[in-house]
Scaffold this active site. Structure first.
Site, short mmCIF file in Angstrom:
data_model
loop_
_atom_site.label_atom_id
_atom_site.label_comp_id
_atom_site.label_asym_id
_atom_site.label_seq_id
_atom_site.Cartn_x
_atom_site.Cartn_y
_atom_site.Cartn_z
N GLU A 26 1.50 2.05 -12.99
CA GLU A 26 2.95 2.10 -13.13
C GLU A 26 3.41 0.74 -13.64
O GLU A 26 3.59 -0.20 -12.88
CB GLU A 26 3.62 2.41 -11.78
CG GLU A 26 5.12 2.68 -11.91
CD GLU A 26 5.97 2.01 -10.83
OE1 GLU A 26 7.10 2.45 -10.65
OE2 GLU A 26 5.51 1.04 -10.20
N ASP B 275 0.98 1.39 -7.77
CA ASP B 275 2.41 1.15 -7.81
C ASP B 275 2.71 -0.32 -8.11
O ASP B 275 1.95 -1.21 -7.73
CB ASP B 275 3.03 1.53 -6.45
CG ASP B 275 4.52 1.27 -6.42
OD1 ASP B 275 5.24 1.98 -7.14
OD2 ASP B 275 4.96 0.34 -5.71
N PRO C 161 -7.31 -16.93 10.20
CA PRO C 161 -7.69 -18.34 10.04
C PRO C 161 -6.78 -19.33 10.76
O PRO C 161 -7.23 -20.42 11.14
CB PRO C 161 -7.64 -18.54 8.52
CG PRO C 161 -6.78 -17.45 8.00
CD PRO C 161 -6.99 -16.29 8.90
N ARG D 236 -11.35 -9.00 -0.33
CA ARG D 236 -12.17 -8.14 0.53
C ARG D 236 -11.32 -7.00 1.11
O ARG D 236 -11.72 -5.84 1.09
CB ARG D 236 -12.77 -8.96 1.67
CG ARG D 236 -13.67 -8.15 2.61
CD ARG D 236 -13.96 -8.87 3.91
NE ARG D 236 -14.54 -10.20 3.73
CZ ARG D 236 -15.82 -10.42 3.49
NH1 ARG D 236 -16.66 -9.41 3.39
NH2 ARG D 236 -16.26 -11.66 3.37
#
EC number: 2.4.1.18
Length: 657
Positions: A373, A318, A54, A297
């Site tokens: 986690e 994680d 962008p 997305r």
């Protein structure tokens, strides 16, 4: 208060799903954006390129295909920061870019800079031997590997083998996908694990980051081999009935600019929050902006890509604690008070992202497994999103390995607190499944060491031979290694995890090649060769781990309700409990055996020894007669309606099941 907060969470999720339906035609299409972004070969062999940048003023494509001309192939600017380019096929109808050739995106910024970037959607990146920077390589083989074996069914008892492909060899080098398929998978199958958690697969420029500083999210690490070789690894695991989870890192990203996501379009933000919110002070990495439509997305399509293209069976997420809170868990303790979990410190955007990810994964792939986690103990982390939970299947019981390390560091054997051990192993949120483990990769990293090395230390270099009598240190170490693992396995959760090599008491610690160790691979390997030397005791620990898993597979204690603890005797150092109609007896006393010991049991009848850590083949002393039958008496004891009087219980490390 908590119910209200969780209702709000679910409403936020519903709102996001509605927006996806309105704007993208639903999450199915949205999460397949890897089919439209990056580079796509069309049916006529033209190549379609698409990026989101962008802040860029202009985008160009360069590479081997156009002799690195920086201006000949401009992208066309589209709405919402998108850029597109079509390369028509050559005269012979072949694609304009050959398989296995290099590409770069040239980004022109509004400030007049010219930047060379790798597509965030790149599916293969490589690094030449003397180079520091990774290159985007167009991966489009004429005959890609086609996986043929169906995904295994979701197991009721999850037994995870945590593994790293690069260190999965005794050699002082980076091991390959092919080595793992040929040499490691058969061992995992033999050991009785039904799931592999693969670390460090998402491409990371810095090997010593253990895979947690990801630079290319859609690329399987090329340092171990090709994408097809990883597909063969997963397909082979599936043929053995073994699920494969990806250790996915969506909590942060590498700061690398030239071969990472950072400043892709020249701006400080793009995929991330701008500084300082977009910087993780402790990890020296960038933090995603989960409120951005295009970031959603990218990340959701990333999950879908690994499920579809490589046919992983789920994910270990994680750094979930860092995602959940604005403070990222830095300088913050968690006592369990609900005010710590519900308030302005919670990052609503990332929380909704995790709910969205779990909802989509479990809707599209009902057998998918997701593991969190999280060190904070966030309530409802492992409850369904419809209940206002985050939708994970399991959370890692991270307090358990910390407790074992603390005990071995700080306490003499006679000072072990049975009640405190049991509290740590059973202290989990009701109705939320946990993965128990005695040690993972975290405990093996440099600065710490494996449980076996804490127990036996330098004697492992000289006294592990079965041709000589066991020294007191080796004897104690072998027995406690087995007992710690079985107690954790049987009491600590609804799943179990082991880090590769620790099942046979891998010595020393783990350290990747880096400047501080002169780029040495000596500690960045797993010495499976120790198992193949018959007169070393490592194969005895391996055999116990194998039979522990096989016994669980037969009786299913991981899938059963939590254990009923009938005895935790501080003086005797004895723990007794039953789970899944299996009776467990542990004698942790360093010097005493006991006779005439009565233990409580729920189900009346005849009991026999099914697993005994004192067996000679496990490095024990063989002091128990396995032909003995134990009969219950209708004498209530310690909260159970029946009991067994053990006329003679010998053995420094008695445990029966």
């Amino acid at each position: 208060f908590t119910l209200g907060f969780q209702t709000i969470q679910y409403e936020l999720l519903q709102k996001k799903l509605f927006q996806l339906e309105e704007a993208e035609g639903g999450f199915d299409q949205f999460t397949r954006s890897y089919r439209t972004f990056g580079v796509q070969r069309q049916p006529d062999n033209s190549l379609f390129f698409k990026e989101w940048a962008p802040a860029a003023e202009a985008l160009f494509l360069t590479g081997d295909f156009n002799n690195w001309n920086k201006f000949s192939h401009p992208y066309t600017k589209k709405d919402f920061g998108k850029w597109e380019l079509i390369l028509l096929p050559r005269h012979d109808k072949s694609p304009a870019v050959d398989h296995n050739t290099k590409l770069k995106v040239v980004v022109h910024t509004k400030e007049g800079e010219r930047l060379y970037r790798i597509s965030p959607w790149a599916k293969y990146v490589t690094r030449e031997e003397k180079s520091v920077i990774y290159d985007w390589v167009h991966w489009d083989p004429a005959l890609p590997y086609i996986q043929i074996h169906p995904r295994p069914k979701k197991p009721t008892s999850l037994r995870i083998y945590e593994a790293h492909v690069g260190i999965a060899s005794p050699e002082s080098t980076i091991a390959s996908y092919t080595n793992f398929t040929t040499n490691v998978l058969p061992r995992i199958k033999d050991l009785g694990y039904n799931c592999i958690q693969l670390m460090a697969i998402m491409e990371h420029a810095y090997y010593a980051s253990f895979g947690y500083q990801v630079t290319s999210f859609f690329a399987a690490s090329s340092r171990y081999g090709t994408p097809d070789e990883l597909k063969l690894l997963i397909d082979t695991a599936h043929s053995m009935g073994i699920m494969v989870l990806l250790d996915v890192v969506h909590s942060h990203a590498s700061k690398n600019v030239e071969d990472g996501l950072n400043k892709f379009d020249g701006s400080d933000s793009c995929f991330f929050h701008s500084s300082p919110r977009g910087d993780h002070s402790q990890w020296d990495s960038r933090l995603f902006n989960y409120s951005s439509w295009e970031v959603l997305r990218f990340l959701l399509s990333n999950l879908r890509w690994w499920m579809e293209e490589y046919r992983f069976d789920g994910f270990r997420f994680d750094g979930v604690t860092s995602m959940l809170y604005h403070h990222h868990g830095v300088g913050t303790g968690f006592s369990g008070d609900y005010s710590e979990y519900f308030g302005l410190q919670v990052d609503e955007d990332s929380l909704v992202y995790l709910m969205l990810a779990n909802h989509i994964l479990h809707t599209l792939y009902p057998s998918c497994i997701t593991v969190a986690e999280d060190v904070s103990g966030m309530p409802a982390l492992c409850r369904e999103v419809q209940e206002g939970g985050l939708g994970f299947d399991y959370r890692l019981a991270m307090a358990i390995p910390d407790k074992w390390i603390q005990i071995l560091k700080e306490l003499k054997d006679e000072d072990w607190d049975m009640g405190n051990i049991i509290h740590t192993l059973t202290n989990r949120r009701y109705g939320e499944k946990c993965i128990a483990y005695a040690e993972s990769h975290d405990q093996a990293l440099v600065g710490d060491k494996s449980l076996a090395f804490w127990l036996m230390d330098k004697e492992m270099y000289t006294n592990m031979s079965s041709l000589i009598p066991m020294t007191p240190v080796i004897d104690r170490g072998l027995q406690l290694h087995k007992m710690i693992r079985l107690l954790t396995h049987s009491m600590g959760g609804e799943g179990y995890l082991n880090f590769m090599g620790n099942e046979f008491g891998h010595p020393e610690w783990l350290d990747f090649p880096r400047e501080g160790n002169n780029q040495s691979y000596h500690y960045a390997r797993r010495q499976f060769n120790l198992l193949d030397i018959d007169n070393l005791r490592y194969h005895q620990l391996y055999a116990f781990d194998r039979d522990m898993n096989r016994t669980e597979d037969k009786y299913g204690w991981l899938a059963a309700p939590p254990a009923f603890v009938s005895a935790k005797h501080e003086g005797d150092k004895v723990i007794v409990f039953d789970r899944a109609n299996v009776l467990f007896i542990f004698n942790f006393h360093p010097t005493k055996s006991f006779q005439g010991y009565r233990v409580a049991v729920d189900v009346p009848g005849k009991y026999k020894i099914k697993l005994d850590s004192d067996m000679v083949q496990y490095g024990g002393h063989g002091r128990l007669d396995h032909n003995t039958e134990f009969f219950t008496e209708a004498q209530p004891f310690n909260g159970r309606p029946n009991s067994i009087p053990f006329r003679k219980t010998t053995g420094q490390n008695l445990d029966l099941s």
